[in-house]
Design a protein around this motif. Structure first.
Motif, short mmCIF file in Angstrom:
data_model
loop_
_atom_site.label_atom_id
_atom_site.label_comp_id
_atom_site.label_asym_id
_atom_site.label_seq_id
_atom_site.Cartn_x
_atom_site.Cartn_y
_atom_site.Cartn_z
N GLU A 48 0.97 -1.25 -0.14
CA GLU A 48 -0.04 0.02 -0.01
C GLU A 48 0.92 1.27 0.14
O GLU A 48 0.40 2.28 -0.12
CB GLU A 48 -0.77 -0.02 1.33
CG GLU A 48 -1.86 -1.09 1.25
CD GLU A 48 -2.66 -1.29 2.55
OE1 GLU A 48 -2.33 -0.50 3.53
OE2 GLU A 48 -3.44 -2.28 2.68
N LEU A 49 2.21 1.12 0.19
CA LEU A 49 2.97 2.29 -0.01
C LEU A 49 3.12 3.01 -1.27
O LEU A 49 3.21 2.17 -2.09
CB LEU A 49 4.42 1.83 0.69
CG LEU A 49 4.62 1.30 2.01
CD1 LEU A 49 5.83 1.12 2.48
CD2 LEU A 49 4.01 2.43 3.17
N LYS A 50 3.25 4.30 -1.21
CA LYS A 50 3.49 5.09 -2.31
C LYS A 50 4.75 5.79 -2.05
O LYS A 50 5.00 6.73 -1.51
CB LYS A 50 2.32 5.94 -2.82
CG LYS A 50 2.38 6.85 -3.95
CD LYS A 50 1.12 7.46 -4.24
CE LYS A 50 0.13 6.72 -4.63
NZ LYS A 50 -1.10 7.40 -5.17
N TYR A 68 4.69 15.55 -4.29
CA TYR A 68 4.45 14.43 -3.17
C TYR A 68 3.20 14.45 -2.50
O TYR A 68 2.41 13.48 -2.33
CB TYR A 68 5.77 14.50 -2.31
CG TYR A 68 7.17 14.03 -2.81
CD1 TYR A 68 7.29 13.57 -3.99
CD2 TYR A 68 8.19 14.34 -1.99
CE1 TYR A 68 8.66 13.33 -4.70
CE2 TYR A 68 9.25 13.99 -2.57
CZ TYR A 68 9.56 13.63 -4.00
OH TYR A 68 10.79 13.75 -4.41
N ALA A 69 2.81 15.93 -2.04
CA ALA A 69 1.79 15.78 -1.30
C ALA A 69 0.28 15.72 -2.13
O ALA A 69 -0.45 14.97 -1.64
CB ALA A 69 1.52 17.32 -0.67
N ASN A 70 0.45 15.96 -3.24
CA ASN A 70 -0.60 15.88 -4.39
C ASN A 70 -0.92 14.33 -4.61
O ASN A 70 -1.93 14.05 -4.86
CB ASN A 70 -0.52 16.90 -5.73
CG ASN A 70 -0.55 18.18 -5.27
OD1 ASN A 70 -1.02 18.81 -4.61
ND2 ASN A 70 -0.10 18.88 -6.29
N ALA A 71 0.37 13.83 -4.91
CA ALA A 71 0.42 12.28 -5.19
C ALA A 71 0.11 11.46 -4.22
O ALA A 71 -0.01 10.06 -4.21
CB ALA A 71 1.48 11.99 -5.85
N LYS A 72 -0.18 12.09 -2.78
CA LYS A 72 -0.29 11.33 -1.64
C LYS A 72 0.71 10.30 -1.34
O LYS A 72 0.64 9.30 -0.79
CB LYS A 72 -1.48 10.61 -1.56
CG LYS A 72 -2.74 11.64 -1.27
CD LYS A 72 -4.13 11.03 -1.24
CE LYS A 72 -5.13 12.04 -0.94
NZ LYS A 72 -5.26 13.00 -1.87
N VAL A 73 2.09 10.68 -1.56
CA VAL A 73 3.43 10.02 -1.36
C VAL A 73 3.30 9.57 0.26
O VAL A 73 3.16 10.56 0.99
CB VAL A 73 4.58 10.41 -1.68
CG1 VAL A 73 5.71 10.02 -1.11
CG2 VAL A 73 4.59 10.51 -3.20
N ASN A 74 3.53 8.24 0.61
CA ASN A 74 3.46 8.04 2.10
C ASN A 74 4.77 7.33 2.49
O ASN A 74 4.79 6.83 3.66
CB ASN A 74 2.19 7.21 2.44
CG ASN A 74 2.21 5.89 1.70
OD1 ASN A 74 2.97 5.44 1.13
ND2 ASN A 74 1.04 5.24 1.89
N ALA A 75 5.83 7.33 1.62
CA ALA A 75 6.96 6.63 1.88
C ALA A 75 8.25 7.30 1.04
O ALA A 75 7.85 7.55 0.06
CB ALA A 75 6.80 5.19 1.63
N PRO A 104 1.75 13.02 3.47
CA PRO A 104 1.43 12.18 4.46
C PRO A 104 2.11 10.93 5.01
O PRO A 104 1.93 9.70 4.46
CB PRO A 104 0.09 11.80 4.22
CG PRO A 104 0.17 11.62 2.68
CD PRO A 104 1.27 12.99 2.29
N LEU A 105 3.57 10.93 5.42
CA LEU A 105 4.21 10.06 5.39
C LEU A 105 3.98 8.88 6.68
O LEU A 105 3.74 9.21 7.58
CB LEU A 105 5.72 10.46 5.58
CG LEU A 105 6.47 11.30 4.75
CD1 LEU A 105 7.64 11.80 5.16
CD2 LEU A 105 6.45 10.52 3.42
#
Length: 448
Positions: free
Chosen positions: A164-166, A207-214, A235-236
């Motif tokens: 589930e990580l991006k 990264y924020a727009n793409a909802k990167v979390n890693a 949202p890391l």
């Protein structure tokens, strides 16, 4: 041993590579890889330099040529010359990246081969390809070290949580750290978001727009991201540090900003591969690991206070001079034991000679970085006719901080924590510190 393509098909994972205009599924990447392998079948059992342009193209190349070519040199355009110079006895085939495949064979993306057909392909003729990665080359020509897919994936994991990580693509994928992220994405079925700009604030917005979390990055890169005051918008859930010493103030800042995130610092090198992962949010690593070892490696400290590591996989023959009779590699990293913890002090090659005394720049930097209001610090030797070198520190401070107060605090803390010859004779306030292409603090010497 199976190829990367076979491994991913066996695991039935569904990774995604995202760039500015579109995203590519594993099925699409494999379809393009099949076309490229067919086009370059004459490279069977021959060495190939694979030039990086973007993550999707690079993945296609890895999927196409692992198991076909005898050797894969992962490189940039700039590194190609060093391959030709150091490996002139090999018949290196250097081809442009598969950008043309994405345009010329658009139908392959729109109507890819089914996974069933791809699985039906026989891989009985696959060879065990050696993957060659270049050291950062901070001093002179880069050196090339061989790995296999097996050694490169010793520490890659699969779980529903990991899938589930991006991930953001912060490293160059042809370097060891970047390749580790790319392989983790592929094998765990996660998502990789390619960078579209070198502008840090714009990247964090992306990264924020793409909802990167890693994100995996060097401590220097993390400090730069923290300085923008934009990082908290991303949202890391997973934070990884590597390539440099992870000091406690930085770990504390990241932990405070992301209290629920998994924070890990990874000890690894291009030469030896991944050594170990520390996940307790404390600098250094437990002294107990010297007795009990870690996953895929054993550790010890030699008489020079160098960390030695004995990985589970076979090491490159070029490292023979650094390997003792028991198979332990001298990492050239200086460490010290303090209570129940082992702390990194710096690289043996970076030691500053001050009147016959040895100063590790990273040790002094750690003291300076512990001062509230300091964002970044770089310590280096300034030539001196009497002592050989004098210790100098360049310091970046946070906005609205008073340099006079900070410089006084730095001097007081250095006197408290360091030996006399380690204390910087000169402190310089600067606006920013240069970083190398690998994301580390540039150690090529200073500014005058």
């Amino acid at each position: 041993m199976s190829s990367l393509a076979s491994l991913l098909l066996t695991k039935a994972v569904t990774p995604v590579i995202v760039n500015t205009s579109q995203s590519f599924s594993l099925e699409q990447l494999l379809a393009l890889a099949k076309l490229w392998r067919a086009e370059y079948q004459y490279l069977e059992n021959k060495p190939l330099a694979l030039i990086y342009t973007d993550s999707a193209s690079f993945c296609v190349g890895l999927l196409a040529f692992d198991g076909l070519c005898s050797d894969l040199y992962l490189c940039s355009t700039e590194l190609v010359e060093s391959i030709e110079n150091s490996c002139s006895q090999l018949s290196i085939d250097i081809n442009s990246p598969p950008k043309q495949l994405f345009s010329q064979n658009k139908s392959a993306v729109e109507d890819p081969y089914t996974l069933g057909k791809l699985k039906a392909q026989s891989d009985t003729r696959e060879t065990v390809t050696r993957w060659w990665l270049a050291s950062s080359g901070t001093s002179g020509q880069p050196k090339w070290f061989a790995h296999t897919l097996a050694s490169l994936t010793l520490n890659t994991k699969y779980s529903n949580t990991l899938s589930e990580l991006k991930w953001a693509n912060c490293y160059q994928a042809y370097r060891y750290a970047g390749l580790q992220v790319l392989l983790q994405v592929l094998i765990s079925g996660a998502t990789l978001v390619d960078n579209v700009t070198h502008d840090l604030i714009a990247r964090l917005q992306q990264y924020a727009n793409a909802k990167v979390n890693a994100i995996s990055a060097t401590p220097s890169m993390w400090r730069q991201m923290l300085m923008t005051n934009q990082l908290q918008r991303v949202p890391l859930k997973r934070i990884t540090l590597g390539g440099e010493i992870a000091d406690q103030p930085l770990l504390d800042k990241l932990s405070e900003l992301y209290s629920q995130a998994s924070i890990r610092h990874i000890y690894a090198s291009t030469e030896a591969g991944v050594g170990f992962v520390v996940a307790d949010k404390i600098a250094g690593f437990p002294v107990s690991w010297l007795q009990q070892g870690v996953a895929n490696a054993h550790l010890k400290i030699d008489q020079n206070q160098h960390l030695r590591i004995k990985p589970a996989h076979e090491l490159d023959a070029q490292l023979e001079a650094l390997i003792d009779d028991n198979g332990y590699l001298d990492t050239q990293d200086i460490v010290r034991s303090d209570g129940d913890r082992i702390f990194f002090l710096g690289r043996a090659s970076g030691v500053i000679n001050v009147g016959g005394n040895k100063v590790t720049p990273e040790k002094v930097e750690t003291v300076i970085l512990s001062i509230k209001g300091v964002s970044q610090a770089k310590v280096y030797g300034q030539p001196n006719s009497v002592l050989g070198n004098l210790v100098v520190a360049d310091i970046v401070i946070e906005p609205n901080q008073d340099w006079g107060n900070i410089s006084r605090t730095v001097r007081a803390q250095c006197k408290l924590m360091l030996q006399r010859f380690e204390i910087p004779v000169k402190l310089r306030q600067i606006d920013s510190l240069a970083m190398s292409p690998t994301g580390k603090l540039s150690r090529s010497n200073s500014h005058g």
